[in-house]
Design an enzyme around this catalytic site. Structure first.
Site, short mmCIF file in Angstrom:
data_model
loop_
_atom_site.label_atom_id
_atom_site.label_comp_id
_atom_site.label_asym_id
_atom_site.label_seq_id
_atom_site.Cartn_x
_atom_site.Cartn_y
_atom_site.Cartn_z
N ASP A 11 0.85 -1.18 0.00
CA ASP A 11 0.00 0.00 0.00
C ASP A 11 0.89 1.23 0.00
OD1 ASP A 11 -2.84 1.08 0.30
OD2 ASP A 11 -1.78 2.14 1.89
N MET A 24 4.99 9.87 -4.29
CA MET A 24 4.68 8.75 -3.41
C MET A 24 5.36 9.10 -2.08
SD MET A 24 5.17 4.66 -4.06
CE MET A 24 6.94 4.72 -4.40
N HIS A 159 -5.26 4.37 6.48
CA HIS A 159 -4.43 5.20 5.61
C HIS A 159 -3.00 5.36 6.13
CE1 HIS A 159 -7.63 5.88 2.83
NE2 HIS A 159 -8.41 6.23 3.83
N ASP A 164 -2.44 -0.50 6.32
CA ASP A 164 -3.31 -0.85 5.20
C ASP A 164 -2.79 -2.08 4.45
OD1 ASP A 164 -4.90 1.23 5.96
OD2 ASP A 164 -4.58 2.44 4.16
#
Length: 179
Positions: A11, A24, A159, A164
């Site tokens: 994730d 990212m 999150h 996750d």
């Protein structure tokens, strides 16, 4: 002789949806069938572009990621090293994600841009598609909240990329057990 497939739940959290333009910010990963083998890292942003809503989702600011994160090349090297060190002999990593196209696309871009290779190769397993195939539900029926009602996981998504990834690993295992 075929290689053993090791499913890796991955994730990410980003500053927005556009690969190469948005950053990212975190990666979380774990082995699906051994989620205690885990990885988490924060990356420095590649640009100052962000969508406020994306930052709110993770609670990470670009300033925080700039200070606490690693340069992308170093972060991706750490991720690849973790994979290599934990993969059994004669095995290959298989990327597993919830909405895998989104997460895999960023991971692929960063691996190729910074290391010129992607240890996951050119494909991924999407948990939403797996669930759709297993239950014959509509695409709308693949929301994580609806998957939760069907498989009753003990974990929840929050999150945090590592949390996750662990939650996704549980969903994957539970869906496969019901087949």
């Amino acid at each position: 002789m075929s290689k053993k497939e090791i499913f890796i739940s991955v994730d990410i959290e980003t500053s927005g949806p556009i690969i190469g333009e948005h950053s990212m910010l975190t990666i979380g990963a774990c082995f699906v069938y051994n989620p205690d083998i885990e990885f988490a890292i924060m990356l420095q942003p590649i640009s100052d572009k962000a969508i406020e809503e994306a930052l709110k989702v993770s609670g990470i600011t670009l300033e925080q990621a700039s200070k606490e994160g690693l340069p992308p090349k170093e972060a991706m090297s750490h991720f690849e090293s973790w994979l290599i060190q934990n993969m059994p002999e004669n095995a290959i990593p298989i990327f597993v994600g919830l909405n895998a196209p989104f997460d895999w696309s960023f991971i692929n871009f960063y691996f190729l841009k910074y290391l010129n290779r992607n240890p996951f190769g050119i494909s991924a397993i999407d948990i939403k598609a797996l669930f759709m195939g297993a239950t014959k539900c509509s695409w709308h029926g693949t929301k994580s909240s609806l998957i939760d009602k069907y498989v009753n996981p003990t974990l929840k998504g929050d999150h945090n990329a590592l949390h996750d990834a662990q939650y996704q690993a549980e969903l994957f295992r539970l869906i496969r057990e019901k087949q």
